[in-house]
Design a protein around this motif. Structure first.
Motif, PDB file in Angstrom:
ATOM      1  N   GLN A 127      24.923  40.069 -14.181  1.00  0.00           N
ATOM      2  CA  GLN A 127      24.939  38.909 -13.273  1.00  0.00           C
ATOM      3  C   GLN A 127      24.164  37.748 -13.874  1.00  0.00           C
ATOM      4  OE1 GLN A 127      25.122  38.580  -9.355  1.00  0.00           O
ATOM      5  NE2 GLN A 127      26.327  40.399  -9.019  1.00  0.00           N
ATOM      6  N   ILE A 128      22.987  38.036 -14.423  1.00  0.00           N
ATOM      7  CA  ILE A 128      22.158  36.985 -15.026  1.00  0.00           C
ATOM      8  C   ILE A 128      22.891  36.328 -16.190  1.00  0.00           C
ATOM      9  CG2 ILE A 128      20.053  36.596 -16.391  1.00  0.00           C
ATOM     10  CD1 ILE A 128      18.692  38.693 -14.517  1.00  0.00           C
ATOM     11  N   SER A 183      35.105  36.896 -17.246  1.00  0.00           N
ATOM     12  CA  SER A 183      33.908  36.141 -16.865  1.00  0.00           C
ATOM     13  C   SER A 183      33.340  35.450 -18.088  1.00  0.00           C
ATOM     14  CB  SER A 183      32.853  37.071 -16.281  1.00  0.00           C
ATOM     15  OG  SER A 183      33.334  37.668 -15.113  1.00  0.00           O
ATOM     16  N   LEU A 241      18.658  31.615  -8.256  1.00  0.00           N
ATOM     17  CA  LEU A 241      19.168  32.936  -7.906  1.00  0.00           C
ATOM     18  C   LEU A 241      17.938  33.775  -7.561  1.00  0.00           C
ATOM     19  CD1 LEU A 241      21.659  34.900  -7.891  1.00  0.00           C
ATOM     20  CD2 LEU A 241      20.969  35.517 -10.225  1.00  0.00           C
ATOM     21  N   GLN A 270      25.835  35.654 -16.444  1.00  0.00           N
ATOM     22  CA  GLN A 270      26.939  34.818 -15.977  1.00  0.00           C
ATOM     23  C   GLN A 270      26.492  33.651 -15.102  1.00  0.00           C
ATOM     24  OE1 GLN A 270      30.007  37.303 -14.234  1.00  0.00           O
ATOM     25  NE2 GLN A 270      29.673  38.863 -15.773  1.00  0.00           N
ATOM     26  N   THR A 271      25.192  33.419 -15.002  1.00  0.00           N
ATOM     27  CA  THR A 271      24.730  32.327 -14.145  1.00  0.00           C
ATOM     28  C   THR A 271      24.034  31.251 -14.962  1.00  0.00           C
ATOM     29  OG1 THR A 271      23.515  31.755 -12.137  1.00  0.00           O
ATOM     30  CG2 THR A 271      22.463  33.346 -13.579  1.00  0.00           C
ATOM     31  N   SER A 272      24.151  30.028 -14.486  1.00  0.00           N
ATOM     32  CA  SER A 272      23.384  28.925 -15.070  1.00  0.00           C
ATOM     33  C   SER A 272      22.275  28.501 -14.121  1.00  0.00           C
ATOM     34  CB  SER A 272      24.308  27.740 -15.376  1.00  0.00           C
ATOM     35  OG  SER A 272      24.923  27.300 -14.173  1.00  0.00           O
ATOM     36  N   SER A 273      22.183  29.164 -12.974  1.00  0.00           N
ATOM     37  CA  SER A 273      21.116  28.863 -12.012  1.00  0.00           C
ATOM     38  C   SER A 273      19.788  29.382 -12.529  1.00  0.00           C
ATOM     39  CB  SER A 273      21.408  29.536 -10.667  1.00  0.00           C
ATOM     40  OG  SER A 273      22.552  28.982 -10.078  1.00  0.00           O
ATOM     41  N   ASP A 302      19.269  36.818  -2.916  1.00  0.00           N
ATOM     42  CA  ASP A 302      20.667  36.961  -3.318  1.00  0.00           C
ATOM     43  C   ASP A 302      20.930  38.376  -3.819  1.00  0.00           C
ATOM     44  OD1 ASP A 302      21.407  34.120  -2.966  1.00  0.00           O
ATOM     45  OD2 ASP A 302      19.983  33.813  -4.608  1.00  0.00           O
TER      46      ASP A 302
END
Length: 195
Positions: free
Chosen positions: A136-137, A4, A115, A139-142, A163
């Protein structure tokens, strides 16, 4: 094995304090009253941790008017002159009527859906631990939207739109009824504080 990719910086952060729809101790849908302490304390937490907006969500017109008066006093009125630090904190506050307004505001600002992470004091199947959520955070760009409930917690209709649901804060002796001001500060620090 697929690796990831980690996002280099924390995405934009938003929080919302839901006053409707929430539940009472009998699991009935209700609306709760705003409190002056929540406005001030959550806005100060927002300013401390770099949260872009703190949404106060209530459909009740009189409460919206009161919220707007309080925020205006501290950001543009005499309160701003006497206490610029408080003014800076309350600049993060935005008063909205419902959860859809929160989403629309974030989508307009960020050009993408956030998210949505709901917090709860109840144990729920599939809820993530802090460690899992931080992963999780990372790995997100949202943009991130963290939801807090009043009363006895966020109603199911909002939880279904989330989510992710975060596991509750666990203390030492089984007591589980923190104020939203305390719970939000603990959660935000655990997720976004420097370690």
């Amino acid at each position: 094995m697929k690796v990831s990719k980690k996002v280099e910086k924390t995405p934009p952060l938003y929080i919302a304090l839901i006053h409707y729809p929430v539940i009472n101790k009998d699991n009935e849908i209700i609306g709760t009253s705003i409190t002056n302490l929540d406005i001030h304390d959550l806005s100060r937490t927002s300013a401390t941790y770099g949260i872009k907006k703190f949404f106060m969500v209530t459909p009740f017109d009189e409460q919206n008017k009161l919220l707007e008066r309080i925020v205006e006093h501290w950001t543009k009125g005499k309160g701003a002159e006497k206490n610029p630090l408080r003014a800076k904190a309350l600049e993060t506050v935005e008063v909205v009527k419902d959860f859809d307004d929160v989403l629309a505001n974030i989508k307009k600002e960020e050009k993408k859906k956030p998210l949505i992470i709901s917090t709860t004091a109840r144990k729920m199947k599939g809820a993530l631990s802090y460690k899992e959520l931080k992963e999780q955070i990372s790995q997100t760009s949202s943009p991130i939207l963290l939801l807090f409930g009043t009363g006895w917690g966020i109603a199911g209709e909002i939880l279904k739109k989330s989510d992710i649901i975060l596991k509750p804060i666990e203390g030492k002796n089984g007591y589980n009824h923190l104020s939203v001001r305390c719970a939000s500060a603990i959660i935000i620090d655990r997720l976004f504080g420097s370690r």
